[in-house]
Design a protein around this motif. Structure first.
Motif, PDB file in Angstrom:
ATOM      1  N   ARG A   1     -30.195 -31.620 -27.717  1.00 27.81           N
ATOM      2  CA  ARG A   1     -31.490 -31.147 -28.204  1.00 27.81           C
ATOM      3  C   ARG A   1     -32.672 -31.909 -27.620  1.00 27.81           C
ATOM      4  O   ARG A   1     -33.814 -31.470 -27.743  1.00 27.81           O
ATOM      5  CB  ARG A   1     -31.534 -31.221 -29.733  1.00 27.81           C
ATOM      6  N   LYS A   2     -32.415 -33.030 -26.968  1.00 26.60           N
ATOM      7  CA  LYS A   2     -33.501 -33.817 -26.380  1.00 26.60           C
ATOM      8  C   LYS A   2     -33.932 -33.284 -25.015  1.00 26.60           C
ATOM      9  O   LYS A   2     -34.974 -33.661 -24.504  1.00 26.60           O
ATOM     10  CB  LYS A   2     -33.084 -35.275 -26.260  1.00 26.60           C
TER      11      LYS A   2
ATOM     12  N   ALA B   1     -41.064 -36.034 -23.357  1.00 30.11           N
ATOM     13  CA  ALA B   1     -40.080 -35.677 -24.387  1.00 30.11           C
ATOM     14  C   ALA B   1     -39.782 -34.191 -24.218  1.00 30.11           C
ATOM     15  O   ALA B   1     -40.434 -33.343 -24.824  1.00 30.11           O
ATOM     16  CB  ALA B   1     -40.607 -35.974 -25.782  1.00 30.11           C
TER      17      ALA B   1
ATOM     18  N   SER C   1     -38.003 -31.767 -25.289  1.00 28.76           N
ATOM     19  CA  SER C   1     -37.145 -31.273 -26.368  1.00 28.76           C
ATOM     20  C   SER C   1     -36.865 -29.777 -26.264  1.00 28.76           C
ATOM     21  O   SER C   1     -37.715 -28.989 -25.840  1.00 28.76           O
ATOM     22  CB  SER C   1     -37.807 -31.568 -27.715  1.00 28.76           C
TER      23      SER C   1
ATOM     24  N   THR D   1     -33.154 -29.645 -33.716  1.00 29.27           N
ATOM     25  CA  THR D   1     -34.318 -29.852 -32.864  1.00 29.27           C
ATOM     26  C   THR D   1     -35.196 -30.938 -33.461  1.00 29.27           C
ATOM     27  O   THR D   1     -34.818 -31.617 -34.418  1.00 29.27           O
ATOM     28  CB  THR D   1     -35.093 -28.538 -32.668  1.00 29.27           C
ATOM     29  N   GLU D   2     -36.386 -31.093 -32.916  1.00 30.55           N
ATOM     30  CA  GLU D   2     -37.293 -32.162 -33.313  1.00 30.55           C
ATOM     31  C   GLU D   2     -38.149 -31.771 -34.510  1.00 30.55           C
ATOM     32  O   GLU D   2     -38.305 -30.601 -34.834  1.00 30.55           O
ATOM     33  CB  GLU D   2     -38.248 -32.483 -32.150  1.00 30.55           C
TER      34      GLU D   2
ATOM     35  N   PRO E   1     -41.621 -35.779 -32.229  1.00 32.49           N
ATOM     36  CA  PRO E   1     -40.937 -36.969 -31.717  1.00 32.49           C
ATOM     37  C   PRO E   1     -41.786 -38.233 -31.856  1.00 32.49           C
ATOM     38  O   PRO E   1     -42.939 -38.266 -31.416  1.00 32.49           O
ATOM     39  CB  PRO E   1     -40.698 -36.643 -30.241  1.00 32.49           C
TER      40      PRO E   1
ATOM     41  N   SER F   1     -44.610 -32.782 -23.480  1.00 29.31           N
ATOM     42  CA  SER F   1     -43.519 -32.380 -24.358  1.00 29.31           C
ATOM     43  C   SER F   1     -43.410 -30.859 -24.356  1.00 29.31           C
ATOM     44  O   SER F   1     -43.915 -30.205 -23.432  1.00 29.31           O
ATOM     45  CB  SER F   1     -43.723 -32.940 -25.773  1.00 29.31           C
TER      46      SER F   1
ATOM     47  N   PRO G   1     -39.710 -24.879 -24.052  1.00 21.88           N
ATOM     48  CA  PRO G   1     -38.420 -25.582 -24.001  1.00 21.88           C
ATOM     49  C   PRO G   1     -37.504 -24.986 -22.933  1.00 21.88           C
ATOM     50  O   PRO G   1     -37.361 -23.763 -22.837  1.00 21.88           O
ATOM     51  CB  PRO G   1     -37.850 -25.390 -25.408  1.00 21.88           C
TER      52      PRO G   1
END
Length: 411
Positions: free
Chosen positions: A228-229, A296, A298, A306-307, A310, A325, A346
């Motif tokens: 997930r990162k 990040a 993500s 998920t986040e 972060p 991000s 993403p």
């Protein structure tokens, strides 16, 4: 105030956001007990700044003579709770089994907190810690609150209605999460949820100018190495990043490390990508200061993992470092395109490459956004403001004055 905080694992290297809150609670004179449901994690780092919180830690063993005695002492309560878990969580057998396994230990915890004279119980995460707090409350009568962060609410909403109904306070770390709860949990309105961001100790971080371009372009990722990162997305983006003199520092560890190292080799990046493993926070400070940009990347992982927002992105902006991000969960509340940083979709490899290129090619403009990000962190993500707000709400709950209808957003 006698405050019990429940977590699943302790210590946990990446959960600095919890550790920082605990340290402010202690500084405020709180009589703190930190209960962790899993055994002490010897493979994790207890950061130096949180040593005092570590001395307050207590493990709650799932099975012990005392937990079985607690179960026997409250048979009707145990039966009602077990029935509620089976009814509302039974379709998700794994979650239900874990919740039922917690029952004896959490009932014992309730007895212990009642005997101690606890004023409040706070569960960090809406999953197993909240289940333990809910059960302990049923035994002790001590009011409790729940912090909702990310996958603890996104993966499954079963049993949340029951845990939230008995809670004196439900807190979310983002407006996105509060809206999600209102849409997915019966009986919860968005205004019932206190929005208090995870935070950093702004006063302890003195921002500085990034290193000069002639020192090279240093990219920093800090966090766990799991799907997930999105670290694989970052590596793929760097395979198409044609600017000279860059290097990537990856600070952290996790189950996907071997896969990511293999991907780095496959992409021909090994001479520029450095896997540095877990590091104490004192060392991470140096990585932030040496960074030209922090990333990040993500994604939404398996089963909705998920986040929230972060913490590493909050830290990056606190150091006034350009931040990139993704448009996931509450991240846009911190990383605001054209205002405080760069936001990609993403999994968008090309978009991430383009964002890195923009930061590289226009360092002065990137630095201006980073300083605006620092100002946002000072306004909305300040540890001492947000931790004190939590304590105020805990105290109000103790007096029966923390109605869920009073939603609070950090100024």
């Amino acid at each position: 105030m006698k405050l019990a905080v429940i977590v699943t694992e302790f210590p946990k290297t990446t959960e600095t956001f919890i550790l920082r809150d605990l340290m402010v609670f202690l500084e405020a004179g709180v009589d703190l007990r930190l209960y962790h449901l899993a055994p002490w994690r010897n493979d994790q780092i207890l950061h130096d700044f949180g040593a005092e919180a570590g001395r307050c830690a207590r493990h709650v063993p799932l099975v012990s003579p005392r937990s079985l005695a607690a179960l026997a002492a409250h048979p009707l309560t145990a039966a009602r709770l077990a029935g509620s878990i089976a009814l509302h969580q039974g379709r998700e057998a794994k979650f239900a089994a874990k919740s039922l396994a917690l029952l004896p230990a959490a009932m014992r915890l309730g007895q212990e907190l009642r005997d101690w004279g606890a004023d409040h119980i706070h569960a960090e995460f809406a999953g197993h810690p909240a289940t333990a707090a809910w059960i302990a409350h049923r035994v002790s009568g001590v009011p409790y609150s729940i912090s909702c962060r990310a996958h603890d609410i996104f993966r499954s909403q079963r049993l949340l209605e029951q845990k939230f109904a008995d809670a004196a306070l439900v807190r979310a770390v983002s407006t996105y999460a509060s809206r999600f709860l209102a849409e997915h949990v019966p009986g919860i309105r968005q205004q019932d949820v206190a929005v208090i961001h995870s935070s950093v100790d702004v006063s302890a971080i003195t921002p500085s100018a990034p290193p000069p371009p002639e020192d090279g372009f240093r990219i920093l990722y800090v966090g766990s190495l799991q799907q997930r990162k999105g670290v694989d997305v970052l590596l793929k983006a760097l395979a198409g990043f044609d600017r000279p003199g860059w290097q990537l520092d990856i600070v952290g560890d996790g189950p996907d490390r071997a896969k990511l190292e293999a991907l780095s080799a496959q992409l021909g990046l090994n001479d520029r990508v450095h896997f540095l493993g877990q590091r104490p926070f004192g060392e991470i400070d140096g990585f932030y200061r040496a960074a030209s940009v922090c990333v990040a990347p993500s994604i939404i992982g398996p089963n909705g993992r998920t986040e929230g927002i972060p913490n590493v992105m909050i830290e990056a902006l606190a150091y006034a470092r350009p931040a990139i991000s993704t448009n996931v969960s509450g991240i846009p509340e911190l990383i605001r395109p054209g205002e405080t940083g760069w936001l990609t979709e993403p999994g968008d490899v090309a978009g991430l490459t383009a964002a890195l290129t923009e930061v590289h090619d226009a360092p002065e403009a990137a630095s201006k956004l980073a300083w605006k990000g620092r100002a946002l962190v000072e306004r909305e993500f300040d540890l001492r403001v947000n931790a004190r707000r939590q304590l105020e709400l805990f105290a109000a709950a103790r007096k029966g004055q923390a109605p869920q209808g009073a939603r609070t957003v950090t100024p």
